[in-house]
Design an enzyme around this catalytic site. Structure first.
Site, PDB file in Angstrom:
ATOM      1  N   GLU A  27       1.098  -1.200   0.123  1.00 51.90           N
ATOM      2  CA  GLU A  27       0.049  -0.163   0.033  1.00 51.90           C
ATOM      3  C   GLU A  27       0.837   1.287   0.067  1.00 51.90           C
ATOM      4  OE1 GLU A  27      -0.293  -2.584   2.013  1.00 51.90           O
ATOM      5  OE2 GLU A  27      -2.164  -3.550   1.228  1.00 51.90           O
ATOM      6  N   HIS A  58     -11.514  -5.733   8.507  1.00 59.30           N
ATOM      7  CA  HIS A  58     -12.349  -5.187   7.170  1.00 59.30           C
ATOM      8  C   HIS A  58     -13.385  -4.490   7.627  1.00 59.30           C
ATOM      9  CE1 HIS A  58      -9.866  -9.030   6.253  1.00 59.30           C
ATOM     10  NE2 HIS A  58     -10.194  -8.759   5.244  1.00 59.30           N
TER      11      HIS A  58
HETATM   12  C1  LIG Z   1      -1.522  -4.859   4.437  1.00 62.19           C
HETATM   13  C2  LIG Z   1      -2.325  -5.881   3.810  1.00 62.19           C
HETATM   14  N1  LIG Z   1      -3.238  -5.477   2.539  1.00 62.19           N
HETATM   15  C3  LIG Z   1      -3.998  -6.031   2.039  1.00 62.19           C
HETATM   16  C4  LIG Z   1      -4.469  -7.152   2.517  1.00 62.19           C
HETATM   17  C5  LIG Z   1      -5.477  -8.114   1.906  1.00 62.19           C
HETATM   18  N2  LIG Z   1      -5.178  -9.346   1.363  1.00 62.19           N
HETATM   19  C6  LIG Z   1      -5.472 -10.386   2.298  1.00 62.19           C
HETATM   20  S1  LIG Z   1      -4.839 -11.690   1.796  1.00 62.19           S
HETATM   21  C7  LIG Z   1      -4.147 -10.937   0.325  1.00 62.19           C
HETATM   22  C8  LIG Z   1      -3.510 -11.850  -0.698  1.00 62.19           C
HETATM   23  C9  LIG Z   1      -2.111 -12.260   0.136  1.00 62.19           C
HETATM   24  O1  LIG Z   1      -1.502 -13.235  -0.733  1.00 62.19           O
HETATM   25  P1  LIG Z   1      -0.234 -14.022  -0.426  1.00 62.19           P
HETATM   26  O2  LIG Z   1       0.731 -13.287   0.350  1.00 62.19           O
HETATM   27  O3  LIG Z   1       0.272 -14.538  -1.557  1.00 62.19           O
HETATM   28  O4  LIG Z   1      -0.971 -15.115   0.764  1.00 62.19           O
HETATM   29  P2  LIG Z   1      -2.016 -16.206   0.372  1.00 62.19           P
HETATM   30  O5  LIG Z   1      -3.239 -15.546   0.579  1.00 62.19           O
HETATM   31  O6  LIG Z   1      -1.935 -16.630  -1.274  1.00 62.19           O
HETATM   32  O7  LIG Z   1      -1.901 -17.397   1.237  1.00 62.19           O
HETATM   33  C10 LIG Z   1      -4.631  -9.644   0.334  1.00 62.19           C
HETATM   34  C11 LIG Z   1      -4.121  -8.500  -0.541  1.00 62.19           C
HETATM   35  C12 LIG Z   1      -4.117  -7.586   3.881  1.00 62.19           C
HETATM   36  N3  LIG Z   1      -4.517  -8.683   4.471  1.00 62.19           N
HETATM   37  N4  LIG Z   1      -3.091  -6.762   4.322  1.00 62.19           N
END
Ligand SMILES: Cc1ncc(C[n+]2csc(CCOP(=O)(O)OP(=O)(O)O)c2C)c(N)n1
Ligand SMILES: [Mg+2]
Lengths: 367, 418
Positions: A94, A163
């Site tokens: 972000e 959220h």
């Molecule tokens: C700081 C932040 N930004 C955005 C999110 C929203 N979000 C939750 S999971 C996710 C994707 C994460 O992907 P990854 O790190 O590959 O983990 P996975 O879910 O594939 O296990 C996002 C964008 C968040 N939880 N925290």
């Protein structure tokens, strides 16, 4: 803007202004049949799409906004229509998104960026507070940052932690940021277009529980209104319901709750005016004061914690301006000063019709 | 920006000797690595040229020279007992994932980010640690949390919707399941640093996803761990997607493990669906960290078989054929084939394991299937050690409101009874 008008060459990423205009026309024709029921999400989507058609410097980027169309589908179809240069996914960071938007704005672009959820904007806090808000002042107006930071916010959707935050007070407290929050479908379109037109940065707070609320909207009329340069919402509150006995002042996700409370009060013979603040910064003292002077009583309602919040600011401004017109202290119905609770407890936290009516009952009617 | 006065001669002297010390430290480290592993510091920090894979998707143990190991990157095969115990956890983990998805469909859980397909990573992350070591999980790591000994229902409470978490992090040395991406990695660094200062002999393993490696906190955590030379294993489950965004949009580095060298720590890649290789790499990593080798970054190459959560529609951004390809690399079937071929697993044992998995599934159904009662006053109880006067006032307001509601409902039922 419907993705169905997309051709595969457009989807490849490079779209000429002419193609985009043609697509816009096609979509406009499809939509030109007068008022139709559309959601707030669709209104916001249309506002971005229309702005992108008119101005090639308008860009949309963020997390999952491209192929997926955003986790709330607010950017649905933008990549398909305008290509990956105009609407694209960034790496997941972000602070990176906001920081890059600053640089792009310094170099002629108008970024409209999405923070996926309220609480996930916090990693970008430094860029927002230290640069987005201050660049114009620091450079004596030489650098303008026409950036819109879209933030889905608020609760009431049974979301898990992080959220459901109401983060508007952090931004409103920071000098140099405009803070808008629409509560109706029409305002969603109008206010986002105005935010994109604004040469100052706007934190655009979208009440996520209202994304799927629908209204009858004449998009063509709204487009024409925008083309005529009518700034009907800029910095102005709206009177969402006329009344005479007391004023409910609120914004964003709490507007429908306040309207429901006013409807219930009417059945009991009490006439409540409802003000939808819409623009937290700049704040419309005039409309709020005029209403409170008329009714003599006011309740301020917001989902956010009450302590040191936008609601406290509104109360302070009313007593500074309307003291001699007040028949009772101005009361507040806000979230408690606790972390936003888990889904099964949020109902105890959120301002409700009953709580608003209780507050109205406590406005010293007997004295 | 700190605008400081000119350094005094004394300060300049001090910083010169600091710099000299840092160079000495690097030389010492390089010597140590050469003595221990017979390779240069750089070759130690860079991942091996290929990922470490021991058992192939068909369940065959690969020849030593085909496992991806290299001088200085050598991994002893785990023992039979460890593999069998890990297989049991693997089967339980899959059952738990599928049970939870069913509970979500029934409306018994608010949301569940399933680790279906990633269970080998989950199990290995938990099993490589010993008592007293710490684990720092994400929202997707409930199976790892459980595998550390946390009660399954407590591990899932975060998704049941009545509180943000269900277990005491101190009880099993498992941090809270963090959703704000990579924030937990710095907590892991802090626990390790405090342990170093307190003279505790522990290792900390911190988990995150591929997308999360783009966040600033990821980079800060790696750098802190390297600079303070802390026993932290950063374990990245590269499941190829961050919600809809593929890895290619996150990083153009040769691999995520390559990011380690930039911070001055070692990195390694491992087949994240090969439980044998995972245990081999993590066991050795934990051992080296305990011996003082500093932090390690391990990238596990796996795949998110299901949507991001039940709220996501994965068909919008990836083809079914890709999912099908990964189906063939399933961590459970290959482990089963391998253990059976080694004569370690027979029908009897398999039945016992299945029974165990069913037992845990039942525990989840019972613990999550019931309507949990919530106490609204909990809203105020834990914000501070002792509620502030303002919170006491708000709690009284809510109590009064609920009492009035109750008497109103009571009156209504009386009315209706007449
Ligand atoms: C700081 C932040 N930004 C955005 C999110 C929203 N979000 C939750 S999971 C996710 C994707 C994460 O992907 P990854 O790190 O590959 O983990 P996975 O879910 O594939 O296990 C996002 C964008 C968040 N939880 N925290
Ligand atoms: Mg991922």
């Amino acid at each position: 803007m419907s993705p169905t008008v997309t051709t595969s060459s457009e989807a490849n990423g490079n779209v000429s202004a002419a193609t985009a205009r043609a697509a816009a026309k096609a979509a406009a024709v499809a939509e030109a049949s007068g008022p139709q029921a559309i959601t707030l999400a669709k209104a916001l989507n249309t506002a971005m799409s229309d702005a992108m058609q008119e101005d090639p410097t308008v860009l949309v980027f963020g997390e999952d906004v491209g192929t997926l169309g955003g986790v709330f589908r607010v950017t649905d179809g933008l990549t398909a229509t305008f290509g990956e240069k105009r609407c694209f996914d960034t790496p997941l960071a972000e602070s990176g998104i906001v920081g890059m938007a600053i640089g792009m704005a310094m170099n002629g672009m108008r970024p409209v960026i999405e923070m996926q959820f309220d609480a996930f904007a916090y990693p970008a806090f430094e860029q927002i507070i230290s640069h987005v808000a201050k660049m114009h002042n620091r450079t004596r107006g030489r650098v303008k940052l026409p950036i819109v930071i879209r933030v889905p916010y608020g609760g009431g959707i049974g979301g898990v932690e992080h959220h459901c935050d109401s983060s508007e007070s952090y931004y409103a407290h920071t000098a140099g940021l405009k803070v808008f929050t629409p509560a109706t479908v029409v305002d969603g379109y109008r206010m986002l277009r105005e935010a994109i037109d604004s040469d100052d940065p706007v934190i655009f707070m979208e009440p996520k529980k209202l994304y799927w609320s629908k209204d009858q909207v004449d998009l063509e009329a709204l487009r024409a209104e925008h083309a005529r340069g009518e700034k009907s919402t800029a910095g102005r509150a709206a009177v969402a319901r006329l009344g005479t006995d007391a004023t409910l002042i609120t914004y964003g996700p709490s507007v429908p709750t306040a309207l429901a409370a006013a409807a219930a009060a009417a059945e009991e013979g009490r006439s409540l005016e409802v003000i939808d603040v819409r623009s937290i910064v700049p704040f419309d003292d005039e409309t709020v004061s005029a209403s409170v002077r008329k009714t003599g009583r006011a309740v301020v309602i917001a989902e956010a914690h009450g302590f040191a919040s936008v609601s406290s600011e509104i109360v302070a401004r009313i007593q500074e301006r309307c003291f001699h017109y007040l028949a009772a202290p101005v009361l507040r119905v806000t979230g408690f000063d606790v972390p936003y609770p888990a889904p099964k407890l949020e109902h105890y936290y959120l301002p409700s019709v009953d709580r608003i009516l209780d507050a109205v009952d406590n406005l010293q009617w007997e004295d | 920006m700190t605008i400081s006065a000119d350094h005094t001669a004394h300060e300049r002297e001090a910083s010169r000797s600091d710099a000299a010390e840092a160079v000495d430290e690097l030389v010492k480290q390089a010597e140590e690595v050469r003595r221990k592993f017979g390779i240069s510091l750089e070759d130690y920090m860079l991942p091996a040229h290929h990922q470490i894979q021991m058992v192939d998707p068909a369940g065959r143990m690969k020849a030593k020279e085909e496992q991806g190991t290299e001088p200085g990157h050598e991994y002893p095969t785990p023992g039979d007992d460890e593999l069998l115990a890990a297989y049991e956890q693997l089967v339980v983990g899959r059952r738990v994932n599928d049970q939870n998805s069913a509970l979500v469909r029934q409306g018994r859980m608010a949301v569940y980010p399933s680790s279906h397909g990633q269970e080998a990573c989950q199990v290995a992350a938990a099993m490589c640690l010993r008592e007293g070591d710490w684990l720092f999980p994400t929202y997707r790591d409930a199976v790892a949390v459980m595998s550390r000994g946390v009660d399954p229902v407590q591990a899932m409470t975060i998704f049941r919707g009545d509180w943000h978490g269900g277990y005491d992090p101190h009880e099993h040395h498992v941090g809270i399941q963090c959703t704000p991406l990579t924030t937990q990695l710095l907590h892991a660094v802090g626990v390790a640093h405090a342990a170093k200062l307190r003279g505790e002999d522990i290792v900390v393993l911190a988990m995150c996803g591929d997308g999360a490696t783009s966040e600033g906190d990821f980079h800060e955590a790696l750098n802190f761990a390297a600079v303070f030379h802390l026993p932290v294993i950063f374990f990245v489950q590269n499941n190829k997607y961050a919600i809809s965004v593929p890895l290619s949009h996150q990083s153009v580095a040769p691999s995520l493990a390559h990011k380690a060298v930039g911070y001055g720590m070692a990195g390694e890649r491992v087949d994240g669906n090969d439980l044998v290789a995972l245990l081999a790499v993590l066991d050795r990593g934990v051992k080296l960290a305990r011996e003082g080798s500093g932090p390690l970054l391990v990238e596990a190459n796996t795949y998110r078989m299901q949507a991001h959560t039940n709220a996501d529609d994965a068909t919008r951004y990836r083809p079914d054929s890709e999912v099908a390809e990964w189906m063939a690399k399933d961590p459970i079937s290959r482990m089963k084939t391998y253990l059976t071929s080694q004569g370690l697993l027979d029908e009897d044992r398999e039945a016992k394991i299945a029974e165990h998995a069913e037992q845990v599934a039942m525990q989840l159904r019972e613990g999550l299937g019931v309507d949990v009662s919530v106490d609204p006053q909990d809203l105020f109880s834990f914000v501070f050690s002792k509620p502030t006067p303002q919170l006491r006032e708000q709690s009284a307001l809510l109590a009064d409101e609920l009492a009035r509601d109750a008497s109103a409902t009571g009156a209504n039922t009386e009315e209706a009874g007449k």
